[in-house]
Design a protein around this motif. Structure first.
Motif: not given
Length: 233
Positions: A140, A172-173, A197, A199-201
């Motif tokens: 994350l 993504d954002s 932002h 997010t999971h990467l």
């Protein structure tokens, strides 16, 4: 003659008695009427007083009742991100970071809306090259981008600035800001924008940032304050 005098006296007494009775009756009626008027006035004033008190109570309740858009005077519900929100998120992210971190300066690239990474900054457990940050550990991540803008001349119309955070070249954002309207701006205008932002990467995911108007990026006055970075939670 005596009989006539007695009769006249009786008639006179009778008339005077009748007049006294009429006066008493009129007095009683007037007294009753005055009492009715007095009672009506008192009732009307009482009703007005009750109405006024009820109105005051309603107004007080409305002012003290919780506003749907507020938790309280001291703790308003925020409807958007503010600098305090960003600062709190960043402080929390730094405390919880798990090693993978990048904090790289960016600058505008020739003939490209995608910003270029400058070889100056921090890059640990992440590949930092060209225009992208490449993830080497799944997890994350908090992605953040801090940019400064400079408008050397006033525009005759508002200018829209759009920041897009890309993951594998997909948006993504994004954030949009309109500024520098002709009636408000001066000869020179500066603006700072911050985009966050979470997010999971995955491994080999690539992160980059684009601007719709890269020519306004302030690479001269504050070059080191234009930053793209990530923190792993």
């Amino acid at each position: 003659c005596q009989a006539q005098e007695q009769t006249f006296s009786q008639v006179k007494d009778s008339h005077e008695s009748a007049m006294n009775v009429n006066e008493d009756a009129v007095s009683r009626r007037l007294g009753a009427t005055n009492k009715v008027c007095l009672y009506f006035i008192i009732a009307t004033l009482a009703a007005l007083l009750i109405f006024a008190l009820a109105t005051i109570m309603v107004l007080v309740v409305q002012r003290t009742e919780a506003d749907p858009a507020m938790e309280g005077i001291k703790n308003p519900i925020r409807t958007g991100n503010t600098f305090e929100d960003y600062l709190r998120i960043l402080q929390s992210a730094i405390k919880r970071a798990k090693g993978a971190v990048a904090y790289m300066r960016v600058s505008s690239a020739v003939n490209s809306s995608k910003l270029h990474l400058v070889e100056k900054g921090v890059c640990e457990a992440i590949q930092c090259k060209g225009q992208e940050l490449e993830i080497t550990e799944q997890g994350l991540y908090l992605i953040f981008c801090h940019l400064n803008f400079h408008f050397p001349n006033c525009s005759q119309s508002p200018i829209d600035l759009k920041i897009e955070l890309l993951v594998n070249d997909r948006v993504d954002s994004q954030a949009l800001s309109t500024l520098c309207a002709s009636e408000t701006c001066q000869d020179k205008t500066f603006k700072t924008l911050l985009q966050l932002h979470l997010t999971h990467l995955k491994v080999q995911d690539r992160i980059s940032v684009t601007l719709n108007r890269p020519e306004f990026l302030n690479d001269i006055s504050l070059p080191n304050e234009n930053v793209l970075g990530v923190l792993r939670y």
